[in-house]
Enzyme design. Structure first.
Site, PDB file in Angstrom:
ATOM      1  N   ARG A  97       0.774  -0.793  -0.075  1.00  0.00           N
ATOM      2  CA  ARG A  97      -0.071  -0.294   0.097  1.00  0.00           C
ATOM      3  C   ARG A  97       1.208   1.059   0.063  1.00  0.00           C
ATOM      4  O   ARG A  97       0.364   2.586  -0.376  1.00  0.00           O
ATOM      5  CB  ARG A  97      -1.117  -0.149   1.268  1.00  0.00           C
ATOM      6  CG  ARG A  97      -0.739   0.174   2.773  1.00  0.00           C
ATOM      7  CD  ARG A  97      -1.641  -0.265   3.586  1.00  0.00           C
ATOM      8  NE  ARG A  97      -2.815   0.346   3.437  1.00  0.00           N
ATOM      9  CZ  ARG A  97      -2.701   2.189   3.452  1.00  0.00           C
ATOM     10  NH1 ARG A  97      -1.728   2.841   3.538  1.00  0.00           N
ATOM     11  NH2 ARG A  97      -4.126   3.161   3.088  1.00  0.00           N
ATOM     12  N   ASP A 121      -6.144  -3.442   6.548  1.00  0.00           N
ATOM     13  CA  ASP A 121      -5.315  -4.415   5.652  1.00  0.00           C
ATOM     14  C   ASP A 121      -5.742  -5.029   7.982  1.00  0.00           C
ATOM     15  O   ASP A 121      -6.576  -4.650   8.329  1.00  0.00           O
ATOM     16  CB  ASP A 121      -4.195  -4.150   5.229  1.00  0.00           C
ATOM     17  CG  ASP A 121      -3.517  -2.845   6.097  1.00  0.00           C
ATOM     18  OD1 ASP A 121      -3.618  -2.856   6.922  1.00  0.00           O
ATOM     19  OD2 ASP A 121      -2.095  -2.793   5.969  1.00  0.00           O
TER      20      ASP A 121
HETATM   21  N1  EPU Z   1      -4.967   7.198   8.429  1.00  0.00           N
HETATM   22  C1  EPU Z   1      -6.025   8.623   7.972  1.00  0.00           C
HETATM   23  N2  EPU Z   1      -6.197   8.951   7.131  1.00  0.00           N
HETATM   24  C2  EPU Z   1      -5.167   9.010   6.185  1.00  0.00           C
HETATM   25  C3  EPU Z   1      -4.111   8.523   6.612  1.00  0.00           C
HETATM   26  C4  EPU Z   1      -3.601   8.403   7.322  1.00  0.00           C
HETATM   27  O1  EPU Z   1      -6.894   7.899   8.760  1.00  0.00           O
HETATM   28  O2  EPU Z   1      -5.390   9.370   5.214  1.00  0.00           O
HETATM   29  C5  EPU Z   1      -4.845   7.229   9.086  1.00  0.00           C
HETATM   30  C6  EPU Z   1      -4.182   5.972   9.767  1.00  0.00           C
HETATM   31  O3  EPU Z   1      -5.244   4.618   9.215  1.00  0.00           O
HETATM   32  C7  EPU Z   1      -3.942   5.506  11.106  1.00  0.00           C
HETATM   33  C8  EPU Z   1      -3.219   6.837  11.143  1.00  0.00           C
HETATM   34  O4  EPU Z   1      -3.571   7.634  10.509  1.00  0.00           O
HETATM   35  O5  EPU Z   1      -4.557   5.138  11.550  1.00  0.00           O
HETATM   36  C9  EPU Z   1      -1.258   6.624  10.732  1.00  0.00           C
HETATM   37  O6  EPU Z   1      -1.278   6.231   9.469  1.00  0.00           O
HETATM   38  P1  EPU Z   1       0.336   7.530   9.310  1.00  0.00           P
HETATM   39  O7  EPU Z   1      -0.167   6.869   7.842  1.00  0.00           O
HETATM   40  O8  EPU Z   1       1.120   7.820   9.622  1.00  0.00           O
HETATM   41  O9  EPU Z   1       0.688   5.461   8.868  1.00  0.00           O
HETATM   42  P2  EPU Z   1       1.408   5.045   6.669  1.00  0.00           P
HETATM   43  O10 EPU Z   1       2.024   6.057   5.856  1.00  0.00           O
HETATM   44  O11 EPU Z   1       0.579   4.191   6.517  1.00  0.00           O
HETATM   45  C10 EPU Z   1       4.105   4.718   7.570  1.00  0.00           C
HETATM   46  C11 EPU Z   1       4.751   3.504   7.880  1.00  0.00           C
HETATM   47  C12 EPU Z   1       4.292   2.709   9.347  1.00  0.00           C
HETATM   48  C13 EPU Z   1       4.270   2.688  10.259  1.00  0.00           C
HETATM   49  C14 EPU Z   1       3.598   3.654   9.900  1.00  0.00           C
HETATM   50  C15 EPU Z   1       3.209   4.459  11.289  1.00  0.00           C
HETATM   51  C16 EPU Z   1       5.371   3.381   5.276  1.00  0.00           C
HETATM   52  C17 EPU Z   1       5.698   2.394   4.463  1.00  0.00           C
HETATM   53  N3  EPU Z   1       4.527   2.975   6.038  1.00  0.00           N
HETATM   54  O12 EPU Z   1       2.423   4.064   7.048  1.00  0.00           O
HETATM   55  O13 EPU Z   1       5.181   1.131   8.095  1.00  0.00           O
HETATM   56  O14 EPU Z   1       3.516   1.515  11.537  1.00  0.00           O
HETATM   57  O15 EPU Z   1       3.624   5.185   8.955  1.00  0.00           O
HETATM   58  O16 EPU Z   1       4.581   5.065  11.827  1.00  0.00           O
HETATM   59  O17 EPU Z   1       6.390   4.367   5.345  1.00  0.00           O
HETATM   60  C18 EPU Z   1       6.037  -1.492   8.540  1.00  0.00           C
HETATM   61  O18 EPU Z   1       7.063  -0.596   8.371  1.00  0.00           O
HETATM   62  O19 EPU Z   1       5.551  -2.242   8.339  1.00  0.00           O
HETATM   63  C19 EPU Z   1       4.499  -0.335   8.784  1.00  0.00           C
HETATM   64  C20 EPU Z   1       3.493  -0.814   8.473  1.00  0.00           C
END
Ligand code: EPU
Length: 449
Positions: A97, A121
């Site tokens: 994703r 997921d």
């Molecule tokens: N959220 C929303 N709306 C959005 C974006 C996010 O509601 O438009 C919510 C999400 O549902 C969640 C929270 O905000 O509850 C955090 O999401 P965030 O956008 O910060 O995370 P991400 O970019 O989807 C990245 C890492 C994750 C890590 C998270 C938090 C990558 C590829 N993934 O995800 O890493 O857990 O930040 O630090 O950078 C992993 O490496 O296994 C992994 C899952």
């Protein structure tokens, strides 16, 4: 479903760990740097790239767009042509994703993008509403049809963007769009993870003008960017989120000019710290950056580990059974949600009771059923878990449902009595470069079949 060959890691408890392990480049940085390459035509070179399957998926995605990539020994040479296909198909986005981060660069450079909508997921729903709202503030418009999100932008214009939550992905997408927007953008309440700092450094090497300012990111749009990673004389970057100090071995261009060096993976580092904490022993984690994980080091010290960070890496020592502590996940610089499976695993054998609160991903407790199969005493209630430490876990067949949970089960298996079989090891491959080999190098009895 039949397991594919090599999908099971077999591990046997064998006492303390000892030796040195090399921490690789950060998954959650390199994937975004690869997407950022789309912002400029020409040859980009990335060094310290981990050999993980998520990098392979991002390579496939960029190649599907017409980008040529050569991957050799932890290095990527990425040739971005003048024109590319601006579509990210479902079969790739579904596998990873993080693919959604191509949206910002595509809109910024080509004014159009069509990206399959990522589904939820194992962590629960994964919306992208904040990504879209932030990009709309710069002038993009979106429409959804047949499971894809199509964006267009005649010209992006700088704006003040307030993120109601410091989403990592939304910050990255809007940052990569803003560097080529007309005028000034200010992102208020951005994510501050070290990987965001690495992206800022990388973009600035490409000619962007982005800097941390007060409680946000200030970006002055530029018309043109050029490839990063080939300028031997460039100043070394000082990647890291807000509040991290300048160090020499964090992201940037190595002195020999052979590529932009991706920062070290703090979650991989946390995995080996947890292994030492649960098994005992003393291990040096070369290239680990203590400044990027201050809160975790404090928490592990509170639990009884001895951890010393210097410019070369981190030495971690555990000589006694750990003591329980309470844990709550928060955006950086708080305790990362990605550390939580390791902390829960550690608490299963620590003395006392620890209360774990998940504040980022509500559904991120699925692996707890697997730990229970190993004898862990864990009760969950909403986004809380109460973990009562047992003297020892007992090895059992378990299943990995995601990258970190899978690695945490392996770590738990290292400290359990008897044999643990972790099925679904291909999840672990998404984010770990040779977990089995590195742990074996520290004295663990571990194989893959
Ligand atoms: N959220 C929303 N709306 C959005 C974006 C996010 O509601 O438009 C919510 C999400 O549902 C969640 C929270 O905000 O509850 C955090 O999401 P965030 O956008 O910060 O995370 P991400 O970019 O989807 C990245 C890492 C994750 C890590 C998270 C938090 C990558 C590829 N993934 O995800 O890493 O857990 O930040 O630090 O950078 C992993 O490496 O296994 C992994 C899952």
């Amino acid at each position: 479903m039949a397991q594919s060959a090599g999908d099971v890691i077999v591990v046997r408890g064998n006492g303390g760990l000892d030796g040195e392990v090399c921490i690789g480049g950060a998954k959650n940085s390199v994937l975004k740097l690869m997407a950022a390459c789309l912002l400029a035509e020409g040859r980009h070179v990335l060094a310290n790239v981990p050999d993980i399957s998520d990098v392979s998926v991002m390579c496939e995605l960029l190649e599907a767009m017409g980008v040529s990539i050569t991957r050799t020994d932890h290095c990527l040479v990425i040739d971005v042509p003048a024109e590319i296909n601006t579509e990210a198909p479902y079969h790739l986005v579904e596998r990873m994703r993080a693919s959604i981060v191509v949206l910002g660069p595509l809109l910024a450079r080509f004014g159009a993008a069509r990206v399959a909508l990522p589904g939820g997921d194992d962590f629960g729903p994964r919306p992208i509403d904040m990504h879209l709202r932030a990009l709309e503030s710069l002038g993009a418009t979106f429409r959804t049809s047949h499971g894809d999100i199509s964006g267009t932008a005649e010209a992006l214009t700088g704006a003040e963007i307030v993120l109601e939550y410091p989403s990592v992905g939304a910050t990255e997408n809007v940052l990569m769009a803003a560097v080529r927007a007309k005028g000034r953008t200010r992102i208020v309440n951005p994510a501050r993870e070290p990987e965001i700092g690495d992206l800022v450094s990388f973009l600035n090497q490409m000619g962007a003008k982005a800097r941390w300012a007060g409680n946000g990111l200030a970006i002055e749009g530029v018309e043109q960017l050029s490839p990063a990673g080939q300028h031997a004389s460039s100043p070394r970057s000082t990647a890291g989120g807000i509040g991290t100090s300048a160090r020499t071995e964090v992201g940037g261009t190595p002195a020999d000019g052979d590529g932009y060096r991706v920062i070290s993976d703090r979650i991989e580092t946390a995995t080996y710290l947890a292994a030492v904490g649960m098994c005992g022993g003393s291990v040096f984690l070369r290239h680990a950056v203590g400044d990027h994980m201050t809160m975790l080091i404090r928490k592990l010290t509170e639990m009884g580990m001895h951890i010393v960070a210097d410019a070369e890496g981190i030495r971690a020592t555990a000589t006694q059974r750990l003591t329980s502590a309470d844990v709550a996940t928060l955006p950086y610089p708080g305790l990362a949600t990605d550390y939580k499976p390791f902390l829960v695993a550690m608490l299963t054998t620590a003395s006392g009771v620890g209360i774990v609160t998940e504040n980022i991903f509500t559904g991120r407790f699925r692996y707890i059923d697997e730990l229970r199969r190993m004898g862990a005493d864990i009760r969950t209630e909403g986004h809380h878990a109460v973990v009562r430490g047992a003297e020892r876990l007992s090895g059992a067949p378990v299943r990995a449902h995601d990258i970190r949970a899978g690695a945490a089960l392996v770590v738990a298996g290292l400290a359990a009595e008897g044999e643990t079989e972790v099925a679904g090891a291909t999840h672990i491959d998404r984010g770990y470069d040779d977990l089995t080999g590195k742990l074996a190098g520290l004295g663990a009895i571990i194989t893959r079949r």
